[in-house]
Design an enzyme around this catalytic site. Structure first.
Site, PDB file in Angstrom:
ATOM      1  N   TYR B 293      -5.906  22.796   1.345  1.00  0.00           N
ATOM      2  CA  TYR B 293      -6.331  23.844   2.289  1.00  0.00           C
ATOM      3  C   TYR B 293      -5.629  23.656   3.632  1.00  0.00           C
ATOM      4  O   TYR B 293      -5.736  22.603   4.265  1.00  0.00           O
ATOM      5  CB  TYR B 293      -7.842  23.772   2.475  1.00  0.00           C
ATOM      6  CG  TYR B 293      -8.449  25.017   3.072  1.00  0.00           C
ATOM      7  CD1 TYR B 293      -8.998  26.011   2.254  1.00  0.00           C
ATOM      8  CD2 TYR B 293      -8.493  25.215   4.443  1.00  0.00           C
ATOM      9  CE1 TYR B 293      -9.570  27.151   2.789  1.00  0.00           C
ATOM     10  CE2 TYR B 293      -9.061  26.360   4.988  1.00  0.00           C
ATOM     11  CZ  TYR B 293      -9.593  27.328   4.152  1.00  0.00           C
ATOM     12  OH  TYR B 293     -10.161  28.464   4.686  1.00  0.00           O
ATOM     13  N   TYR B 343      -3.900  34.039   4.269  1.00  0.00           N
ATOM     14  CA  TYR B 343      -5.170  33.335   4.436  1.00  0.00           C
ATOM     15  C   TYR B 343      -6.253  34.116   3.718  1.00  0.00           C
ATOM     16  O   TYR B 343      -6.767  35.099   4.228  1.00  0.00           O
ATOM     17  CB  TYR B 343      -5.479  33.213   5.928  1.00  0.00           C
ATOM     18  CG  TYR B 343      -6.785  32.528   6.257  1.00  0.00           C
ATOM     19  CD1 TYR B 343      -6.941  31.157   6.065  1.00  0.00           C
ATOM     20  CD2 TYR B 343      -7.864  33.245   6.774  1.00  0.00           C
ATOM     21  CE1 TYR B 343      -8.136  30.521   6.380  1.00  0.00           C
ATOM     22  CE2 TYR B 343      -9.060  32.608   7.096  1.00  0.00           C
ATOM     23  CZ  TYR B 343      -9.188  31.259   6.897  1.00  0.00           C
ATOM     24  OH  TYR B 343     -10.367  30.632   7.214  1.00  0.00           O
TER      25      TYR B 343
END
Lengths: 323, 391, 143
Positions: B293, B343
């Site tokens: 991430y 994102y």
């Protein structure tokens, strides 16, 4: 708009790209001392090469020049803009946008290039073309399209004196803002914002109220004397819900920090340094470090805090380097 | 662990919508489009879906999604809190539901208009009044109100303790950008950068500058989970879930865990990693590639340490040795990551991790990828999953 | 401006900061600026028109912002400088009662033509960034 209608609309507006809004046309006023002086008066521009004939003659300019950023002024339409703007290709295009609800218009960008200084007596001719229309964009003013035009300015002999790229946003005005705007009374001014305050509830109001009084308190468990911050209703060590507080001496060290550059939020003063402060009492507190160059803040730096009024409505602990 | 979930379930379908700055459609529309693509990928129909899982932050209700898609009866629906910390958390829920027979086919999804709608860079100021507004109230008056500002606070401390410099942050940003340059679905397709361009970007919150931050995006992503047995009959090779875990460690706050003994650390990810490895018996040496991430560059470093690819404080050396590159020890964020693809809160990361195991990433490493790691966002309660090829 | 000396190219370095210029925004400045630039678009002098467009009051036109940005740089550079180009991007509008502070920094220099590039930002105290832009100005060499 259905997807089909949107496509038709976008196809239609794109047909305007590359077309001439106005052929090369002479400005209503040639470059003149009167308009220059009035412009300088309002803009507070005291550059003597614009208005002081003697000074200008002695300077490298060899005589009066017009402020270069007035370039666009020489080709402006004038008073009719307020009542009956002239019907040209740009108007026609804007009306197509208006009909689809994109009635707002806002100049957003202007790029000027200056090829030579203009002097009183010069004639300025302008030729304007629609250079591009963007895809639909989500902007802070609402959904819209950017229209970019390009103008080439030439003089009496046909030489280019400068050029301009001008970009406007045609957007759908937000109904709520429109209503709010119309509701703003005659006398009401838009007030300068203050910092964003914490909401106050059962578990934290007492802490902020003490700050309003100039003190930073630290919550203490009545049963096991453990200090805790931020305040919570129960002690994590002994589960007691009984508590009191002590006043912090606001001495400590910087445990970590960051200088905030972007986004800049209205109501906050920049440069702005936020830090986690290790208080000598043993708890930590997030606050601002002030009173020094942000570049000089380091981890481990000793600091001394004081509760200060930082704007019209806000008291906050602020920490200064401690000698 | 009395009931093992290892190898009981598999990811059988993955899907992304187009990523953009202005989708022009609703978040619900993005959600159902992503799910339909994932179901097509698996060779399943909406009527096969009996479970849905997403983020508490997602605006598309499970039953609205089910109705729009034409799903049948749902026997499992669930949500995971804490923003990007929920990415593999949704997988965690789905795996438990399928492994225990509560549902047979669960879709994890996330869709957001993160650029044209509510933007994360707007921070928690002003109009957001939620139950945790008081929590943010300890920070907003001082101007500490965006994800970048909170992460910057941890980063400054981490750099101070570890000696890590911006060289390592650049390497993370540059490697993922190079991966994106080769990915037609990425924002930064065909757009690489050099150190000079990286250094010239605007400052966000020291020490982070623009290219240390992810893309605000519009888009949706979905993954389909079903039993390992069923996976064998479907269109794509199944990707087994070997281990999956989440953790909210002691004394943490949402994004602002400033009160623990050491703040330059993510103990919740250390614990989740330990659990996930323990579930399946794999070790860091068994992991061939990863999707870590990357809402911000420094958080990749900390996670490399949590998952045992290097010791605490040594992640900078790991990445500067080219560890994240395609020919490195751990090819990472081969889709371009959230820094450079889009994102979508980490669900696009699960999509990519599944592709790595299938062997279909646009940047598939030359070596064989038997096992891949995928993680959730950090600073919040978080977790991760270990995926493996079906044999 | 009382000092009429001009800064030379050699006296400037990348990173130099310009002295900030604070401009109180008044209705008079907005209307005066609009008229001096011959911009009679109603939103710059007619409050009702501005409100119909979604703002609470009249607001500064882009030609005035451009003028102030140019003045900010030429005040610093001196009368013998030559403006080469200016580029402005508008953000939050300037309304009466606001105070705008203009700041700038030398971002690049080109020895070939003696020009320096100044990055300019104008921020108002209510809504934040009003304008961002770049002004390129040529300066004389040391005599």
């Amino acid at each position: 708009m259905t997807p089909e209608a949107k496509k038709d609309f976008e196809d239609r507006i794109q047909t305007y790209v590359g077309r001439e809004i106005s052929a090369r046309k002479r400005g209503l006023d040639d470059v003149n001392k009167v308009m220059v002086r009035q412009w300088c008066e309002v803009m507070g521009d005291n550059n003597p090469v614009y208005t002081d004939e003697e000074f200008a003659a002695r300077s490298s300019k060899g005589g009066l020049i017009a402020p270069p950023t007035m370039l666009q002024v020489w080709g402006m339409e004038g008073y009719s803009m307020a009542n009956e703007p002239k019907e040209d290709l740009q108007r026609e295009l804007h009306k197509i946008f208006d009909a689809q609800g994109y009635s707002g218009v806002l100049g957003t960008n202007c790029d000027l290039e200056f090829k030579r200084d203009l002097r009183p007596g010069d004639q300025v001719y302008a030729r304007e073309v629609i250079e591009s229309i963007s895809e639909q964009k989500a902007t802070s003013r609402g959904l819209g399209y950017f229209i970019e035009t390009r103008t080439v300015f030439t003089d009496q002999s046909g030489e280019e004196v400068g050029n301009m790229k001008f970009r406007v946003l045609k957007f759908v005005p937000d109904q709520a803002t429109q209503d709010a705007a119309a509701g703003a009374g005659e006398s009401e001014k838009v007030a300068a914002p203050t910092r964003i305050h914490s909401p106050r509830g059962h578990d934290n109001a007492w802490w902020w109220e003490a700050v309003d009084q100039g003190k930073v308190l630290i919550q203490r468990c009545k049963s096991c004397q453990t200090l805790r911050h931020p305040p919570r209703p129960m002690c994590g060590e002994c589960q007691s819900m009984e508590w009191d507080s002590i006043e912090s001496a606001l001495q400590g060290t910087v445990f970590s920090f960051t200088q905030i550059h972007y986004p800049k939020v209205p109501g906050y003063q920049y440069p702005l340094v936020c830090a986690v402060i290790s208080l000598n009492e043993g708890t930590r507190l997030v606050a601002n470090v002030v009173g020094c160059d942000p570049e000089d803040v380091t981890i481990g730096m000793p600091v001394k805090g004081v509760v200060e009024q930082v704007d019209e409505a806000t008291m906050l602990p602020q920490f200064y380097p401690a000698g | 662990m009395t009931i093992s979930v290892t190898d009981k379930t598999a990811i059988v379908g993955v899907g992304n919508t187009e990523f953009s700055k202005n989708s022009g459609v609703s978040e619900l529309s993005l959600a159902v489009e992503a799910i339909r693509i994932a179901l097509d990928d698996a060779g399943l129909k909406p009527g096969d879906v009996d479970g849905l899982c997403t983020f508490t932050m997602d605006s598309s209700d499970e039953i609205e999604v089910a109705r729009a898609l034409g799903c049948n009866d749902l026997t499992f629906y669930s949500r995971v809190p804490y923003g990007g910390g929920a990415a593999t958390g949704t997988l965690h829920q789905a795996v438990m539901a399928v492994a225990t027979g509560m549902a047979t086919t669960v879709v994890c999804y996330r869709a957001l208009n993160g650029r044209s709608g509510h933007r994360f860079s707007g921070g928690v100021s002003g109009d957001i009044i939620t139950a945790d507004a008081m929590h943010w109230g300890w920070y907003t008056p001082y101007g500490l109100m965006t994800p970048a500002s909170w992460v910057a606070m941890f980063t400054q401390r981490y750099m101070h303790l570890s000696g890590c410099t911006r060289d390592a942050l650049f390497e993370v940003a540059w490697t993922t950008r190079n991966h994106a340059a080769n990915n037609p679905a990425a924002f930064f397709h065909n757009r690489t950068f050099d150190r000079a361009e990286y250094d010239s970007q605007k400052k966000i919150c020291d020490p982070l500058t623009l290219y240390d931050c992810c893309q605000e995006s519009d888009g949706g992503s979905a993954v389909v989970i079903t039993t390992a047995e069923r996976a064998r009959d479907l269109r794509q090779p199944g990707v087994l879930v070997k281990g999956v875990a989440q953790c909210a460690a002691r004394d943490m706050e949402q994004m602002t865990s400033f009160y623990r003994e050491e703040i330059a650390a993510i103990p919740e990810m250390d614990i989740a990693a330990g659990q996930a490895y323990a579930q399946c018996g794999l070790t860091p040496d068994d992991i061939d590639a990863a999707v870590i991430y990357d809402a911000f560059t420094p958080i990749v470093l900390w996670q490399l340490e949590s998952w045992g690819f290097c010791k605490y404080g040594e992640a900078a050396d790991f990445v500067l040795d080219g560890g994240l590159r395609l020919d490195g020890r751990l090819p990472t964020n081969t889709h371009g990551g959230q820094l450079s693809e889009a994102y979508v809160h980490g669900i696009n990361g699960i999509v990519e991790a599944a592709r790595l195991v299938r062997g279909t990433s646009v940047n598939q490493p030359k070596k064989s990828v038997q096992h891949a790691l995928v993680t959730s966002g950090v600073g919040v309660p978080t977790g991760g999953a270990l995926l493996g090829a079906m044999t | 401006m009382t000092n009429h000396t001009t800064r030379t190219y050699d006296a400037v370095s990348v990173g130099d900061k310009l002295p900030p210029l604070v401009i109180p925004i008044t209705a008079s400045l907005i209307v005066g600026g609009a008229i001096a630039t011959r911009d009679y678009t109603p939103v710059h002098h007619d409050k009702a028109a501005a409100q119909a467009g979604g703002l609470p009051d009249i607001f500064m036109n882009i030609l005035t912002s451009t003028a102030l940005m140019g003045r900010f740089v030429t005040d610093w550079a001196g009368p013998d400088c030559t403006l080469k180009s200016s580029s402005i991007k508008l953000g939050a509008p300037n309304l009466p009662g606001f105070v705008m502070t203009i700041t700038g920094e030398v971002k690049a220099m080109d020895a070939a033509d003696g020009s320096v590039e100044v990055v300019v930002e104008g921020e108002n105290d209510v809504w934040g960034t009003h304008m961002q832009g770049t002004v390129r100005v040529a300066l004389p060499r040391e005599a």
